[in-house]
Design an enzyme around this catalytic site. Sequence first.
Site, PDB file in Angstrom:
ATOM      1  N   HIS A 145      33.876  32.103  56.294  1.00  0.00           N
ATOM      2  CA  HIS A 145      32.699  32.494  56.768  1.00  0.00           C
ATOM      3  C   HIS A 145      32.462  32.246  58.476  1.00  0.00           C
ATOM      4  CE1 HIS A 145      30.818  32.011  53.468  1.00  0.00           C
ATOM      5  NE2 HIS A 145      31.490  31.141  52.788  1.00  0.00           N
TER       6      HIS A 145
HETATM    7  O1  RIB Z   1      26.917  29.159  54.390  1.00  0.00           O
HETATM    8  C1  RIB Z   1      28.560  28.788  54.845  1.00  0.00           C
HETATM    9  C2  RIB Z   1      27.940  28.196  56.331  1.00  0.00           C
HETATM   10  O2  RIB Z   1      27.634  26.628  55.777  1.00  0.00           O
HETATM   11  C3  RIB Z   1      29.720  28.088  57.338  1.00  0.00           C
HETATM   12  O3  RIB Z   1      29.711  27.892  58.404  1.00  0.00           O
HETATM   13  C4  RIB Z   1      30.480  26.371  56.583  1.00  0.00           C
HETATM   14  O4  RIB Z   1      31.061  26.017  57.366  1.00  0.00           O
HETATM   15  C5  RIB Z   1      28.831  25.459  56.828  1.00  0.00           C
HETATM   16  O5  RIB Z   1      29.208  25.304  57.710  1.00  0.00           O
END
Ligand code: RIB
Length: 317
Positions: free
Chosen positions: A246
Amino acid sequence: MADTTRLIIDTDPGQDDAAAILMAHGLAKRGLIDFMALTAVAGNVGIDLTARNARIICDWANEKEFPVYAGADKPLLRRLVTAEEVHGSSGLDGVELHDPQCPLKSGHAVTYLIDTLRAAEDNSIVLCPIGPLTNIAQVLNLAPDCVRAIKRIVLMGGNYFEAGNITPAAEFNFYCDPHAAQIVLQSGAPITILPLDVTHKAIITTPRMDVLRRLDNVNGPRLAGILQSYERYDIQKFGTEGGPLHDPCAVACAVFPELFKGRECHVAVETQGELTMGACVVDWWGTTGKTPNALWITEVDADKLFEQIAESIAVLP
Ligand code: RIB
Ligand code: CA
């Protein structure tokens, strides 16, 4: 290098945050960004751990004087929901941790952000939030004049065409602090959103993991070990070959926007209904007639993305 991007990352490390932060340190060494500071926020784990982990990651990059500030220890209104089941109790499972040498800066992250933005030229700083938006929302609430200095907010969060990952309706960062997300979206700042819609197309496949593992340095294999631990949860959950990566999508989009595609849309976040708390309503077809307030990213050239991640990690110790 002419007009390198001045970048501040707001973060809740977090294993994928670690990948994003290491990538940013590598991009700075490549002369592609002026990496200014890290501001920590409560999210994946509590603020004491996210601030500590940010400092540890800077040590790994041999940036032992890098500015790291601690920010909000809980969302604006809701109680803090963390994600130890994904990131481990330390927030950085999958790697040996040490007591950080990189010092924690005195003063609150929100104060640092306000002072820095007020001293900056118009449209000069990119904010890259990769955790809950609590710190950023507080900046915009306390000092709306700061929007002037924000070149763009390039954030990881939200979902629309992809199901939620913390509830069926919502993505973790927006679920954790939906009120903050809504404040940011209503701020008038230029915003690019990297939602699950695109991060789920940035899969840590085995060949991509092996490229990191084979790097002739410490941080390549280290990051491969972190991501191996991180992706086990997503592989089990999504049944895919690897987990989605992500947070590096936000850093990459801030520097290499040509690798991504999306559409200017009006985006709103659910802050009332418990069932859909944190869910995004994205006016993809313009049916509301409301003015678009964000570039909603849905596509990525994943091979080129991982090439840039590997090239940035490769220049680290
Ligand atoms: O949904 C993914 C996000 O949530 C990313 O930033 C992960 O690190 C969590 O913070
Ligand atoms: Ca994060």
